[in-house]
Design an enzyme around this catalytic site. Structure first.
Site, PDB file in Angstrom:
ATOM      1  N   ASP A 191      29.714  48.570  27.461  1.00 36.01           N
ATOM      2  CA  ASP A 191      30.716  47.562  27.143  1.00 36.01           C
ATOM      3  C   ASP A 191      30.683  47.118  25.673  1.00 36.01           C
ATOM      4  O   ASP A 191      30.553  45.927  25.362  1.00 36.01           O
ATOM      5  CB  ASP A 191      30.542  46.329  28.045  1.00 36.01           C
ATOM      6  CG  ASP A 191      30.204  46.698  29.481  1.00 36.01           C
ATOM      7  OD1 ASP A 191      30.714  47.718  29.958  1.00 36.01           O
ATOM      8  OD2 ASP A 191      29.424  45.960  30.116  1.00 36.01           O
ATOM      9  N   ASP A 240      18.677  36.042  35.092  1.00 39.24           N
ATOM     10  CA  ASP A 240      17.580  36.591  34.285  1.00 39.24           C
ATOM     11  C   ASP A 240      17.966  36.891  32.836  1.00 39.24           C
ATOM     12  O   ASP A 240      17.273  37.636  32.149  1.00 39.24           O
ATOM     13  CB  ASP A 240      17.026  37.863  34.939  1.00 39.24           C
ATOM     14  CG  ASP A 240      18.052  38.987  34.980  1.00 39.24           C
ATOM     15  OD1 ASP A 240      19.208  38.770  34.542  1.00 39.24           O
ATOM     16  OD2 ASP A 240      17.695  40.096  35.444  1.00 39.24           O
ATOM     17  N   LYS A 293      29.809  40.246  43.259  1.00 36.86           N
ATOM     18  CA  LYS A 293      30.449  39.037  43.762  1.00 36.86           C
ATOM     19  C   LYS A 293      31.293  38.422  42.654  1.00 36.86           C
ATOM     20  O   LYS A 293      31.083  38.702  41.473  1.00 36.86           O
ATOM     21  CB  LYS A 293      29.394  38.012  44.216  1.00 36.86           C
ATOM     22  CG  LYS A 293      28.465  38.489  45.304  1.00 36.86           C
ATOM     23  CD  LYS A 293      27.443  37.408  45.635  1.00 36.86           C
ATOM     24  CE  LYS A 293      26.482  37.853  46.731  1.00 36.86           C
ATOM     25  NZ  LYS A 293      25.484  36.789  47.039  1.00 36.86           N
ATOM     26  N   ALA A 321      35.720  36.049  37.058  1.00 39.20           N
ATOM     27  CA  ALA A 321      35.606  35.591  35.672  1.00 39.20           C
ATOM     28  C   ALA A 321      34.547  36.387  34.905  1.00 39.20           C
ATOM     29  O   ALA A 321      33.475  35.882  34.569  1.00 39.20           O
ATOM     30  CB  ALA A 321      35.300  34.102  35.632  1.00 39.20           C
ATOM     31  N   SER A 364      38.080  41.575  37.132  1.00 40.15           N
ATOM     32  CA  SER A 364      37.451  42.755  37.705  1.00 40.15           C
ATOM     33  C   SER A 364      37.763  42.801  39.195  1.00 40.15           C
ATOM     34  O   SER A 364      37.569  41.815  39.899  1.00 40.15           O
ATOM     35  CB  SER A 364      35.931  42.689  37.495  1.00 40.15           C
ATOM     36  OG  SER A 364      35.285  43.738  38.163  1.00 40.15           O
ATOM     37  N   PHE A 365      38.280  43.962  39.669  1.00 44.77           N
ATOM     38  CA  PHE A 365      38.576  44.150  41.086  1.00 44.77           C
ATOM     39  C   PHE A 365      39.442  42.998  41.613  1.00 44.77           C
ATOM     40  O   PHE A 365      40.340  42.528  40.923  1.00 44.77           O
ATOM     41  CB  PHE A 365      37.298  44.293  41.898  1.00 44.77           C
ATOM     42  CG  PHE A 365      36.585  45.600  41.654  1.00 44.77           C
ATOM     43  CD1 PHE A 365      36.529  46.571  42.643  1.00 44.77           C
ATOM     44  CD2 PHE A 365      35.976  45.865  40.431  1.00 44.77           C
ATOM     45  CE1 PHE A 365      35.878  47.778  42.429  1.00 44.77           C
ATOM     46  CE2 PHE A 365      35.315  47.058  40.214  1.00 44.77           C
ATOM     47  CZ  PHE A 365      35.264  48.023  41.217  1.00 44.77           C
ATOM     48  N   GLU A 380      39.093  46.794  35.713  1.00 39.55           N
ATOM     49  CA  GLU A 380      38.326  45.779  35.002  1.00 39.55           C
ATOM     50  C   GLU A 380      38.462  45.996  33.497  1.00 39.55           C
ATOM     51  O   GLU A 380      39.237  46.834  33.043  1.00 39.55           O
ATOM     52  CB  GLU A 380      36.849  45.821  35.417  1.00 39.55           C
ATOM     53  CG  GLU A 380      36.164  47.147  35.184  1.00 39.55           C
ATOM     54  CD  GLU A 380      34.767  47.200  35.800  1.00 39.55           C
ATOM     55  OE1 GLU A 380      34.454  46.344  36.621  1.00 39.55           O
ATOM     56  OE2 GLU A 380      34.009  48.111  35.436  1.00 39.55           O
TER      57      GLU A 380
END
Length: 321
Positions: free
Chosen positions: A30, A82, A108, A148, A167-168, A209
């Protein structure tokens, strides 16, 4: 003595060759790029947002990550986050660098887009300091049919800032930002500018996406990525494009199909060199138009590497590589 000097020189030469090869073949997901003075800075997915610099777009030097510690607000969105931050976007506006970034739980739409600011990108500059501005927009399961992540900001001809992302789910969204570029403008103005799920042309796939809007030739070009990323050899990632005279759309592909109904013209896909390619950004540097994206290298067992291609334009102003 001559033998040892020659052997030593050969070792140094081999080291430099290996180092140069690694520098040119950096592992990224990305990528977005911006130029400050004579140096290009690349930001990409990774711990704290991975950062590189280059003077020629070929040889890249690793720079300090943007965040040494995770932004303080992330724990409220993704528990036990993380500091592995996704899909940044960088823009320079009113003498400030705005770096947008994604925080998400994998698979998710428990996600949020944040923004951090700086007045310089040079880590050696005394004024270098990333100052986090917090959440711009957030999505939640069982509430939103959008995700988001994957932010991209463009300033239109009226100097209005727009954030595209998604995305999706229900596809790619576009929302107007306040002049501070840190928050959604009110009354809120939302648009769905591309989607694949439940559309005639999508063949049942919802995999879309990574929006990126590039203004050129009197058009806004909306690039998106289709199908499966992050699968190494199994990746089927590809880049599709449509365009519109208006930033809010409607965006149409080369055949006239609406991107909001599953349309899109493929401009980059897997081949003998890469299993899949995608999540692009597009810029004009020194009069040349470039497309940056990552590809899953067939010669390196699907390792994600940086790919830089010059954009060519046909007689009807459609892009190709």
């Amino acid at each position: 003595m001559l033998f040892f000097k020659t052997k030593f020189k050969l070792v140094i030469l081999l080291f430099l060759i290996v180092f140069e090869s690694k520098a040119q073949n950096i592992s990224v997901h990305d990528p977005v790029v911006i130029k400050e003075k004579d140096i290009y800075y690349l930001f990409c997915t990774g711990k704290g947002i991975k950062t590189y610099s280059s003077k020629d777009l070929k040889n890249w030097k690793s720079e300090p990550a943007v965040f040494k510690e995770k932004p303080v607000w992330t724990e409220s969105v993704v528990p036990n986050f993380d500091n592995h931050i996704w899909a940044p976007d960088i823009i320079f506006h009113n003498n400030v660098y705005y770096l947008y970034y994604s925080v998400s739980a994998f698979g998710k739409n428990t996600s949020a887009i944040g923004v951090t600011t700086n007045v310089t990108l040079n880590p050696e500059d005394k004024n270098y300091q990333w100052i986090d501005q917090g959440i711009v927009v957030e999505s939640s399961p069982n509430r939103d049919e959008w995700n988001a992540i994957d932010p991209n900001v463009i300033i239109d001809e009226n100097n209005t800032a727009w954030l595209s992302f998604g995305s999706f789910w229900d596809g790619i969204k576009l929302v107007k930002l306040n002049p501070d570029l840190k928050s959604v403008a009110k009354p809120q103005e939302w648009h769905t500018i591309a989607k694949r799920r439940n559309t005639v042309l999508s063949e049942g796939s919802s995999a879309i996406e990574a929006p990126f809007i590039f203004k050129k030739n009197g058009y806004y070009y909306l690039f998106t990525s289709w199908d499966l990323c992050c699968k190494g050899k199994e990746s089927t990632y590809k880049v599709a494009v449509g365009r519109s005279k208006d930033v809010i759309g409607p965006y149409k592909d080369k055949e006239g199909n609406l991107l909001s109904q599953g349309g899109g013209t493929i401009v980059a896909k897997g081949n003998e060199d890469y299993f899949g390619v995608g999540h692009n950004s597009a810029y004009t540097f020194d009069g040349v138009d470039y497309l940056f994206y990552h590809g899953y290298d067939a010669k390196q067992k699907g390792k994600p590497v940086l790919v830089v291609k010059e954009i060519k334009w046909d007689a009807d102003f459609w892009p190709s590589l």
